[in-house]
Scaffold this motif. Structure first.
Motif, PDB file in Angstrom:
ATOM      1  N   ILE A 151      -3.088   5.921  10.660  1.00 29.83           N
ATOM      2  CA  ILE A 151      -2.507   4.764   9.888  1.00 29.83           C
ATOM      3  C   ILE A 151      -2.594   3.667  10.448  1.00 29.83           C
ATOM      4  CG2 ILE A 151      -0.265   4.013   8.728  1.00 29.83           C
ATOM      5  CD1 ILE A 151      -0.791   6.888   8.005  1.00 29.83           C
ATOM      6  N   ASN A 152      -2.655   3.390  11.871  1.00 26.89           N
ATOM      7  CA  ASN A 152      -3.303   1.878  12.213  1.00 26.89           C
ATOM      8  C   ASN A 152      -4.712   1.891  11.913  1.00 26.89           C
ATOM      9  OD1 ASN A 152      -4.402   0.815  14.911  1.00 26.89           O
ATOM     10  ND2 ASN A 152      -2.576  -0.199  14.297  1.00 26.89           N
ATOM     11  N   TYR A 153      -5.497   2.922  12.059  1.00 29.54           N
ATOM     12  CA  TYR A 153      -6.922   2.737  11.695  1.00 29.54           C
ATOM     13  C   TYR A 153      -6.945   2.327  10.112  1.00 29.54           C
ATOM     14  CZ  TYR A 153     -11.693   4.095   9.984  1.00 29.54           C
ATOM     15  OH  TYR A 153     -12.577   4.061   9.175  1.00 29.54           O
ATOM     16  N   ILE A 154      -6.439   2.742   9.245  1.00 34.18           N
ATOM     17  CA  ILE A 154      -6.560   2.613   7.904  1.00 34.18           C
ATOM     18  C   ILE A 154      -5.859   1.166   7.734  1.00 34.18           C
ATOM     19  CG2 ILE A 154      -5.352   3.270   5.507  1.00 34.18           C
ATOM     20  CD1 ILE A 154      -5.529   6.080   6.525  1.00 34.18           C
ATOM     21  N   LYS A 155      -4.913   0.796   8.317  1.00 31.94           N
ATOM     22  CA  LYS A 155      -4.341  -0.542   8.166  1.00 31.94           C
ATOM     23  C   LYS A 155      -5.378  -1.586   8.735  1.00 31.94           C
ATOM     24  CE  LYS A 155      -0.519  -3.406  10.063  1.00 31.94           C
ATOM     25  NZ  LYS A 155       0.482  -3.044  10.900  1.00 31.94           N
TER      26      LYS A 155
ATOM     27  N   MET B 232       0.742  -1.276   0.086  1.00 32.04           N
ATOM     28  CA  MET B 232       0.000   0.003  -0.155  1.00 32.04           C
ATOM     29  C   MET B 232       0.826   1.260   0.284  1.00 32.04           C
ATOM     30  SD  MET B 232      -3.388   0.981   2.075  1.00 32.04           S
ATOM     31  CE  MET B 232      -2.855  -0.259   3.434  1.00 32.04           C
ATOM     32  N   GLN B 233       0.547   2.059  -0.959  1.00 28.72           N
ATOM     33  CA  GLN B 233       1.439   3.227  -1.183  1.00 28.72           C
ATOM     34  C   GLN B 233       0.900   4.586  -0.538  1.00 28.72           C
ATOM     35  OE1 GLN B 233       4.853   3.528  -1.970  1.00 28.72           O
ATOM     36  NE2 GLN B 233       4.566   5.631  -1.099  1.00 28.72           N
ATOM     37  N   PHE B 234       1.329   5.243   0.335  1.00 32.60           N
ATOM     38  CA  PHE B 234       0.976   6.592   0.973  1.00 32.60           C
ATOM     39  C   PHE B 234       1.627   7.666   0.364  1.00 32.60           C
ATOM     40  CE2 PHE B 234      -0.367   3.728   4.192  1.00 32.60           C
ATOM     41  CZ  PHE B 234      -1.581   4.166   4.788  1.00 32.60           C
ATOM     42  N   THR B 235       0.776   8.677   0.085  1.00 35.38           N
ATOM     43  CA  THR B 235       1.545  10.294  -0.546  1.00 35.38           C
ATOM     44  C   THR B 235       1.160  11.212   0.308  1.00 35.38           C
ATOM     45  OG1 THR B 235       1.650   9.145  -2.795  1.00 35.38           O
ATOM     46  CG2 THR B 235       1.514  11.354  -2.311  1.00 35.38           C
ATOM     47  N   LEU B 236       1.897  12.238   0.614  1.00 42.12           N
ATOM     48  CA  LEU B 236       1.696  13.239   1.567  1.00 42.12           C
ATOM     49  C   LEU B 236       2.111  14.493   0.717  1.00 42.12           C
ATOM     50  CD1 LEU B 236       1.358  14.529   4.364  1.00 42.12           C
ATOM     51  CD2 LEU B 236       3.599  14.292   4.433  1.00 42.12           C
ATOM     52  N   ILE B 237       1.307  15.522   0.685  1.00 39.57           N
ATOM     53  CA  ILE B 237       1.342  16.713  -0.013  1.00 39.57           C
ATOM     54  C   ILE B 237       1.470  17.793   1.289  1.00 39.57           C
ATOM     55  CG2 ILE B 237       0.386  18.823  -0.929  1.00 39.57           C
ATOM     56  CD1 ILE B 237      -0.924  16.789  -2.823  1.00 39.57           C
ATOM     57  N   GLY B 238       2.720  18.307   1.324  1.00 39.39           N
ATOM     58  CA  GLY B 238       2.952  19.185   2.585  1.00 39.39           C
ATOM     59  C   GLY B 238       3.948  20.127   2.557  1.00 39.39           C
TER      60      GLY B 238
ATOM     61  N   GLY C  64     -11.326   7.906  12.546  1.00 40.49           N
ATOM     62  CA  GLY C  64     -12.226   6.636  12.168  1.00 40.49           C
ATOM     63  C   GLY C  64     -13.396   6.673  12.789  1.00 40.49           C
ATOM     64  N   GLY C  65     -13.888   7.742  13.315  1.00 45.77           N
ATOM     65  CA  GLY C  65     -15.295   7.723  14.416  1.00 45.77           C
ATOM     66  C   GLY C  65     -15.264   7.841  15.740  1.00 45.77           C
ATOM     67  N   LYS C  66     -13.976   7.495  16.263  1.00 48.48           N
ATOM     68  CA  LYS C  66     -13.739   7.229  17.676  1.00 48.48           C
ATOM     69  C   LYS C  66     -12.983   8.350  18.109  1.00 48.48           C
ATOM     70  CE  LYS C  66     -16.451   3.686  17.814  1.00 48.48           C
ATOM     71  NZ  LYS C  66     -17.696   3.751  18.646  1.00 48.48           N
ATOM     72  N   THR C  67     -13.142   8.872  19.510  1.00 44.39           N
ATOM     73  CA  THR C  67     -12.390  10.002  20.040  1.00 44.39           C
ATOM     74  C   THR C  67     -11.080   9.297  20.622  1.00 44.39           C
ATOM     75  OG1 THR C  67     -14.111  11.369  20.701  1.00 44.39           O
ATOM     76  CG2 THR C  67     -12.192  11.531  21.746  1.00 44.39           C
TER      77      THR C  67
ATOM     78  N   GLY D  34       4.616  -0.486   9.251  1.00 42.38           N
ATOM     79  CA  GLY D  34       5.069  -1.647   8.310  1.00 42.38           C
ATOM     80  C   GLY D  34       4.956  -1.250   6.810  1.00 42.38           C
ATOM     81  N   PHE D  35       4.872  -0.172   6.508  1.00 42.31           N
ATOM     82  CA  PHE D  35       4.609   0.354   5.194  1.00 42.31           C
ATOM     83  C   PHE D  35       5.781   0.879   4.576  1.00 42.31           C
ATOM     84  CE2 PHE D  35       0.237   0.675   6.782  1.00 42.31           C
ATOM     85  CZ  PHE D  35      -0.481  -0.315   6.225  1.00 42.31           C
ATOM     86  N   THR D  36       5.974   1.023   3.067  1.00 40.46           N
ATOM     87  CA  THR D  36       7.033   1.582   2.641  1.00 40.46           C
ATOM     88  C   THR D  36       6.836   3.108   2.936  1.00 40.46           C
ATOM     89  OG1 THR D  36       6.095   1.808   0.679  1.00 40.46           O
ATOM     90  CG2 THR D  36       7.718  -0.014   0.758  1.00 40.46           C
ATOM     91  N   ALA D  37       8.000   3.985   2.765  1.00 44.64           N
ATOM     92  CA  ALA D  37       8.030   5.452   3.242  1.00 44.64           C
ATOM     93  C   ALA D  37       6.954   5.981   2.006  1.00 44.64           C
ATOM     94  CB  ALA D  37       9.486   6.117   3.265  1.00 44.64           C
ATOM     95  N   PRO D  38       6.442   7.147   2.583  1.00 42.57           N
ATOM     96  CA  PRO D  38       5.449   7.635   1.636  1.00 42.57           C
ATOM     97  C   PRO D  38       6.030   8.416   0.854  1.00 42.57           C
ATOM     98  CG  PRO D  38       5.355   9.055   3.945  1.00 42.57           C
ATOM     99  CD  PRO D  38       6.334   7.702   4.182  1.00 42.57           C
ATOM    100  N   PHE D  39       5.385   8.802  -0.423  1.00 44.36           N
ATOM    101  CA  PHE D  39       5.836   9.850  -1.447  1.00 44.36           C
ATOM    102  C   PHE D  39       5.567  11.021  -0.602  1.00 44.36           C
ATOM    103  CE2 PHE D  39       4.496   6.881  -4.915  1.00 44.36           C
ATOM    104  CZ  PHE D  39       5.682   6.139  -4.984  1.00 44.36           C
ATOM    105  N   VAL D  40       6.834  12.118  -0.673  1.00 47.99           N
ATOM    106  CA  VAL D  40       6.245  13.368  -0.177  1.00 47.99           C
ATOM    107  C   VAL D  40       6.203  14.207  -1.079  1.00 47.99           C
ATOM    108  CG1 VAL D  40       7.075  15.185   1.475  1.00 47.99           C
ATOM    109  CG2 VAL D  40       7.050  12.472   2.114  1.00 47.99           C
TER     110      VAL D  40
END
Length: 380
Positions: A371-375, A1-7, A272-275, A25-31
């Motif tokens: 990230i844990n919620y998405i995982k 799974m690939q994450f990308t960040l715009i910042g 993810g819907g929870k405080t 446990g994911f590869t480093a995101p594209f920044v």
């Protein structure tokens, strides 16, 4: 799974996100740098083609990005009578730390950027935004967000919209029989430009972090870390008139509950819907933002004072509010309970309100919790 960040890559927010992605446990995101996108130095298409999840981070604390947004907003039709700066003058604009100016033009530039980004994302159906652009834009317009919450039966303080100037403010406060209000720039953040204003008989008072700097030829407004009190009606009128041009939301000032050390509200990060992570913001002044020198209070003490049921009510209100926002995985919700402990209110929704360093749940900060919620959602 690939994450990308715009910042803004130099910002600690980006570093927290990178560390969070790798820790799960994911590869480093594209920044991807805001500035590179704004200056068309990067082609987003091959990046988006490989992206599963995209996070749009805060664009703040970068002067070049700030100026680029001013340029994008320079000819926006919604600018109307707000103070503005033309394209050619932006490059000559001096950096003045904390200066409050061109709020609406900057916001409209940011909105334009997000709309252009959405058009690119639409070409790649597999890209999932962690927070939708629609949700981010809604949270960055305090009037629209307040109206949204009213329409969805989320408890917020009663408010006045579209205040034109100081005289209009006084007239409408008299009509509502309100003696004290919070004045908030529609597109401000981190208490920028917020004024706690009250009337007592013929006297007026404004408590704010805004510093009015005047000389013989000019007057400027600056954000300050020092809370100031203004009692001069002409100075207060100048503050309100200047901010009203940019757009303000005026909320009835509802007294907050107190613990030893001052009044408090809560920054509740809903993921993810929870405080999840919560910070108690405690202050002797009407502004509770921690960067203004206020204290982090004790969650245990607040629970003891208000009771577990009231705490749960505040948490559920935050969750309910975020659930109404379009495709929003996480948000920082500012929540208060009245000094009578009878009613809780949403004060604000913060699209980038999850920066709570060293506030951990299950040894995870807010970024890692997201990230844990998405995982867990992906691999359930």
């Amino acid at each position: 799974m690939q994450f990308t960040l715009i910042g803004n890559p130099e910002n600690r927010r980006c570093q927290y996100f990178i560390e969070a992605v790798k820790s799960q446990g994911f590869t480093a995101p594209f920044v991807v740098s805001y500035l590179d996108v704004l200056q068309q130095k990067v082609d987003l298409h091959p990046i988006l083609a490989q992206t599963n999840y995209l996070r749009i981070e805060s664009p703040g604390e970068n002067w070049a990005v700030h100026c680029a947004f001013l340029k994008l907003g320079a000819h926006h039709p919604d600018l109307r009578n707000a103070d503005s700066i033309d394209l050619e003058s932006v490059d000559q604009l001096p950096f003045e730390k904390g200066r409050i100016q061109f709020l609406k033009q900057h916001h409209l530039g940011f909105v334009t950027f997000l709309n252009q980004l959405q058009q690119k994302i639409d070409l790649y159906p597999t890209v999932q935004l962690i927070n939708s652009i629609e949700g981010i834009q809604l949270m960055f317009d305090k009037t629209s967000c307040h109206q949204h919450f009213v329409e969805h039966n989320i408890t917020v303080a009663p408010a006045l919209y579209h205040i034109k100037n100081y005289d209009d403010l006084l007239t409408q406060m008299r009509q509502q029989q309100w003696r004290s209000v919070f004045i908030k720039p529609i597109h401000g953040s981190s208490a920028s430009g917020v004024i706690a204003f009250r009337i007592k008989g013929s006297k007026v008072q404004a408590i704010t972090s805004v510093e009015l700097v005047q000389n013989a030829t000019s007057a400027k407004l600056f954000n300050s870390l020092k809370i100031r009190t203004y009692n001069n009606s002409k100075e207060i009128a100048y503050l309100v008139n200047t901010l009203a041009k940019e757009g303000i939301l005026v909320e009835q000032w509802i007294p907050k509950a107190s613990v030893e050390g001052g009044t408090f509200d809560l920054r509740m990060v809903v993921i993810g819907g929870k405080t999840k992570q919560v910070v108690v913001r405690q202050s002797q002044s009407p502004m509770t933002n921690l960067h203004l020198g206020n204290q982090r209070g004790s969650i245990q003490e607040v629970k003891r004072i208000i009771g577990f049921d009231k705490w749960q009510q505040m948490s559920h209100l935050a969750e309910k509010a975020v659930a109404t926002l379009p495709n929003t995985t996480y948000a920082g919700m500012d929540v208060m309970i009245s000094n009578t402990l009878k009613k809780s209110y949403i004060l604000e929704a913060n699209a980038f309100g999850d920066l709570l360093p060293n506030v951990l749940i299950n040894n995870m900060d807010t970024y890692t919790s997201t990230i844990n919620y998405i995982k867990e959602k992906e691999y359930a």
